[in-house]
Design an enzyme around this catalytic site. Structure first.
Site, PDB file in Angstrom:
ATOM      1  N   ASN A  36      -0.243  -9.052 -13.903  1.00 46.04           N
ATOM      2  CA  ASN A  36       0.622  -9.683 -12.801  1.00 46.04           C
ATOM      3  C   ASN A  36       0.111 -11.101 -12.623  1.00 46.04           C
ATOM      4  O   ASN A  36       0.548 -11.466 -11.539  1.00 46.04           O
ATOM      5  CB  ASN A  36       0.224  -8.638 -11.487  1.00 46.04           C
ATOM      6  N   SER A 137      -5.133  -1.668   2.064  1.00 43.15           N
ATOM      7  CA  SER A 137      -3.607  -2.014   2.535  1.00 43.15           C
ATOM      8  C   SER A 137      -3.227  -1.398   3.819  1.00 43.15           C
ATOM      9  O   SER A 137      -3.658  -0.184   4.011  1.00 43.15           O
ATOM     10  CB  SER A 137      -2.590  -1.873   1.536  1.00 43.15           C
ATOM     11  N   TYR A 161       2.011   4.637  -4.005  1.00 41.69           N
ATOM     12  CA  TYR A 161       0.880   3.143  -3.878  1.00 41.69           C
ATOM     13  C   TYR A 161       0.216   3.384  -2.880  1.00 41.69           C
ATOM     14  O   TYR A 161      -0.911   3.535  -3.083  1.00 41.69           O
ATOM     15  CB  TYR A 161       1.925   2.044  -4.080  1.00 41.69           C
ATOM     16  N   LYS A 165      -4.040   4.105  -2.520  1.00 42.69           N
ATOM     17  CA  LYS A 165      -5.006   3.238  -1.803  1.00 42.69           C
ATOM     18  C   LYS A 165      -6.045   4.198  -0.933  1.00 42.69           C
ATOM     19  O   LYS A 165      -6.963   4.070  -0.681  1.00 42.69           O
ATOM     20  CB  LYS A 165      -4.464   2.179  -0.852  1.00 42.69           C
ATOM     21  N   TYR A 190      -5.267  -4.878   4.467  1.00 46.39           N
ATOM     22  CA  TYR A 190      -4.582  -6.358   4.734  1.00 46.39           C
ATOM     23  C   TYR A 190      -3.144  -5.746   5.294  1.00 46.39           C
ATOM     24  O   TYR A 190      -2.695  -4.761   4.769  1.00 46.39           O
ATOM     25  CB  TYR A 190      -4.175  -6.781   3.255  1.00 46.39           C
ATOM     26  N   ASN A 212       8.218  -8.687  -2.438  1.00 48.71           N
ATOM     27  CA  ASN A 212       7.785  -8.970  -1.008  1.00 48.71           C
ATOM     28  C   ASN A 212       8.697  -9.984  -0.212  1.00 48.71           C
ATOM     29  O   ASN A 212       9.332 -10.861  -1.032  1.00 48.71           O
ATOM     30  CB  ASN A 212       6.509  -9.174  -0.830  1.00 48.71           C
TER      31      ASN A 212
HETATM   32  C1  UD1 Z   1       5.218  -3.819   1.566  1.00 51.44           C
HETATM   33  C2  UD1 Z   1       5.018  -2.210   1.235  1.00 51.44           C
HETATM   34  C3  UD1 Z   1       3.526  -1.898   1.657  1.00 51.44           C
HETATM   35  C4  UD1 Z   1       2.607  -2.722   0.772  1.00 51.44           C
HETATM   36  C5  UD1 Z   1       3.047  -4.408   1.007  1.00 51.44           C
HETATM   37  C6  UD1 Z   1       2.283  -5.073  -0.340  1.00 51.44           C
HETATM   38  C7  UD1 Z   1       7.078  -1.317   1.574  1.00 51.44           C
HETATM   39  C8  UD1 Z   1       8.016  -0.494   2.446  1.00 51.44           C
HETATM   40  N1  UD1 Z   1       6.008  -1.550   1.937  1.00 51.44           N
HETATM   41  O1  UD1 Z   1       4.862  -4.042   2.931  1.00 51.44           O
HETATM   42  O2  UD1 Z   1       3.259  -0.666   1.300  1.00 51.44           O
HETATM   43  O3  UD1 Z   1       1.420  -2.562   1.155  1.00 51.44           O
HETATM   44  O4  UD1 Z   1       4.248  -4.672   0.706  1.00 51.44           O
HETATM   45  O5  UD1 Z   1       2.379  -6.388  -0.287  1.00 51.44           O
HETATM   46  O6  UD1 Z   1       7.665  -1.613   0.520  1.00 51.44           O
HETATM   47  N2  UD1 Z   1      12.415  -7.567   3.658  1.00 51.44           N
HETATM   48  C9  UD1 Z   1      13.500  -7.940   3.789  1.00 51.44           C
HETATM   49  N3  UD1 Z   1      14.333  -8.551   2.643  1.00 51.44           N
HETATM   50  C10 UD1 Z   1      13.627  -8.526   1.479  1.00 51.44           C
HETATM   51  C11 UD1 Z   1      12.071  -8.217   1.664  1.00 51.44           C
HETATM   52  C12 UD1 Z   1      11.625  -7.594   2.576  1.00 51.44           C
HETATM   53  O7  UD1 Z   1      14.159  -8.105   4.739  1.00 51.44           O
HETATM   54  O8  UD1 Z   1      13.925  -8.847   0.463  1.00 51.44           O
HETATM   55  C13 UD1 Z   1      11.653  -7.324   5.080  1.00 51.44           C
HETATM   56  C14 UD1 Z   1      11.127  -5.883   4.946  1.00 51.44           C
HETATM   57  O9  UD1 Z   1      11.968  -4.881   5.485  1.00 51.44           O
HETATM   58  C15 UD1 Z   1       9.853  -6.007   5.860  1.00 51.44           C
HETATM   59  C16 UD1 Z   1       9.501  -7.468   5.773  1.00 51.44           C
HETATM   60  O10 UD1 Z   1      10.574  -7.859   5.306  1.00 51.44           O
HETATM   61  O11 UD1 Z   1      10.250  -5.589   7.282  1.00 51.44           O
HETATM   62  C17 UD1 Z   1       8.269  -7.440   5.076  1.00 51.44           C
HETATM   63  O12 UD1 Z   1       8.536  -6.749   3.733  1.00 51.44           O
HETATM   64  P1  UD1 Z   1       7.532  -6.918   2.393  1.00 51.44           P
HETATM   65  O13 UD1 Z   1       7.170  -8.161   2.263  1.00 51.44           O
HETATM   66  O14 UD1 Z   1       8.092  -6.024   1.713  1.00 51.44           O
HETATM   67  O15 UD1 Z   1       6.255  -6.223   3.295  1.00 51.44           O
HETATM   68  P2  UD1 Z   1       6.201  -4.555   3.541  1.00 51.44           P
HETATM   69  O16 UD1 Z   1       7.282  -4.140   3.704  1.00 51.44           O
HETATM   70  O17 UD1 Z   1       5.554  -4.725   5.337  1.00 51.44           O
END
Ligand code: UD1
Length: 347
Positions: A36, A137, A161, A165, A190, A212
């Site tokens: 990665n 996490s 995942y 953890k 985290y 993310n």
């Molecule tokens: C996600 C994972 C979590 C993991 C973490 C690791 C899920 C449901 N959760 O956390 O298990 O530990 O990443 O890095 O996948 N969002 C958007 N549009 C996007 C991407 C995200 O609106 O294209 C929103 C999501 O709905 C969320 C927020 O942004 O509310 C953060 O998303 P993200 O960065 O993926 O983190 P988590 O969901 O909190």
């Protein structure tokens, strides 16, 4: 000067922590398979170390390979002993972290995340290195409804995942309980790490489409992706978008060093620690702040909720604050500024 093994030290959080370790006078041995990350990114870490102080370069060394390869791990520990500098502690980042991929390929996640840690512990035990920081996490909390989540909240992951953890945390607790006078273990949970080193020389570098939100925003802002999809604006929050606890990766890196020092300086123990700011920011707020601070446009649309999302996940970080004497110092504005700087340097 202590020598620390950093598994996955070329990844997002691993690279920032490695730089911080070097600056705090540790020797850093990175083992990374580059699944990665990349060798190019490792060169970036070395360039940053050189820019800070060329002497730091003498204290960082890389082994390319996979931690499931026991021979490789044993070779690293043995080489250190032969050099008269045993590895005194391990910060274990290496692992996979894409939720959607883990749903499609759960075996792969159990293999990399669980078996990888299992092998590492076997080798640590053999070479009598029993101080470990594990990269866990907030995902272990699953759908917690707590306003601020404490470490005593129920562990109830909702995807493979998250299960890997939580299983590693349990496994490490078993290992500690088997020899409580020998092991020092901290599982760092985290919340949402974003941002980048303030020089813009290292940052989050996902292979392919980001999972993310922050790298996604960056790539929309720079024009690689047309627009951001915000997953739902009908959540039970003030503006209808999800709330998360974003933490600057440098504050997170500092949390690792302080946890390591805490373990070294205190009696043997096993702890779980939340590393977050305790401050919630909605997706819409994050996008708006990013646009304002960086004077760029991030076009977005609202789409359906993402399966498995929760309205609000924010840390109660009181335990980390009290035992580590740690305090996140960087604001959400700085996270957006530094993260965007990295994207621009990277191109
Ligand atoms: C996600 C994972 C979590 C993991 C973490 C690791 C899920 C449901 N959760 O956390 O298990 O530990 O990443 O890095 O996948 N969002 C958007 N549009 C996007 C991407 C995200 O609106 O294209 C929103 C999501 O709905 C969320 C927020 O942004 O509310 C953060 O998303 P993200 O960065 O993926 O983190 P988590 O969901 O909190």
């Amino acid at each position: 000067m202590k020598r620390i093994l950093v598994t996955g030290g070329s990844g997002f959080i691993g690279s920032h922590t490695s730089i911080n370790l070097l600056q705090k006078d540790y020797e850093v041995v990175i083992v990374d398979s580059f699944i990665n990350s990349s060798r190019f990114f490792y060169e970036r870490i070395k360039n940053l170390a050189k820019r800070i102080d060329s002497n730091l370069l003498r204290r960082i060394i890389l082994f390319e390979g996979d931690i499931r390869d026991k021979n490789l791990l044993e070779g690293i520990f043995r080489k250190s002993i032969n050099e008269g500098k045993r590895i005194e502690g391990v910060i274990h980042f290496a692992g996979l972290k894409a939720v959607a991929e883990s749903l499609k390929e759960p075996s792969k996640y159990w293999d990399f995340n669980f078996i990888g840690t299992f092998r590492l512990i076997e080798v640590m035990e053999k070479y009598e290195c029993r101080t470990l920081i594990f990269s866990s996490s907030a995902t272990v909390y699953g759908c917690s409804k707590d306003f601020l989540i404490t470490e005593s909240a129920i562990v109830n992951p909702i995807n493979p995942y998250g299960h890997t953890k939580a299983a590693v945390e349990n496994f490490l607790k078993n290992i500690y309980d088997s020899q409580p006078d020998k092991w020092r273990i901290a599982c760092l949970r985290y919340f949402n790490p974003i941002g980048a080193h303030s020089t813009g020389m290292i940052g989050e570098n996902p292979n392919g489409m980001p999972n993310n939100i922050f790298p996604f925003i960056n790539q929309v802002a720079i024009g690689k992706i047309e627009r951001l999809e915000i997953f739902g604006n009908d959540w039970e929050t003030s503006d209808g978008t999800c709330i998360r606890d974003y933490i600057h990766v440098m504050d997170l890196a500092e949390g690792h060093i302080l946890s390591l020092e805490f373990l070294f300086e205190n009696e043997c123990r096993f702890i779980n620690l939340n590393l977050g700011t305790g401050i919630g920011t909605s997706v819409l707020e994050l996008v708006n702040i990013f646009q304002e601070v960086n004077k760029v446009k991030v076009p977005f649309i609202y789409t359906d909720r993402r399966v498995g999302d929760v309205a609000r996940i924010v840390a109660d970080n009181g335990f980390a604050l009290s035992i580590l004497n740690w305090k996140p110092t960087k604001t959400i504005n700085e996270m957006c500024k530094d993260g965007w700087k990295w994207q621009q340097v990277k191109g």
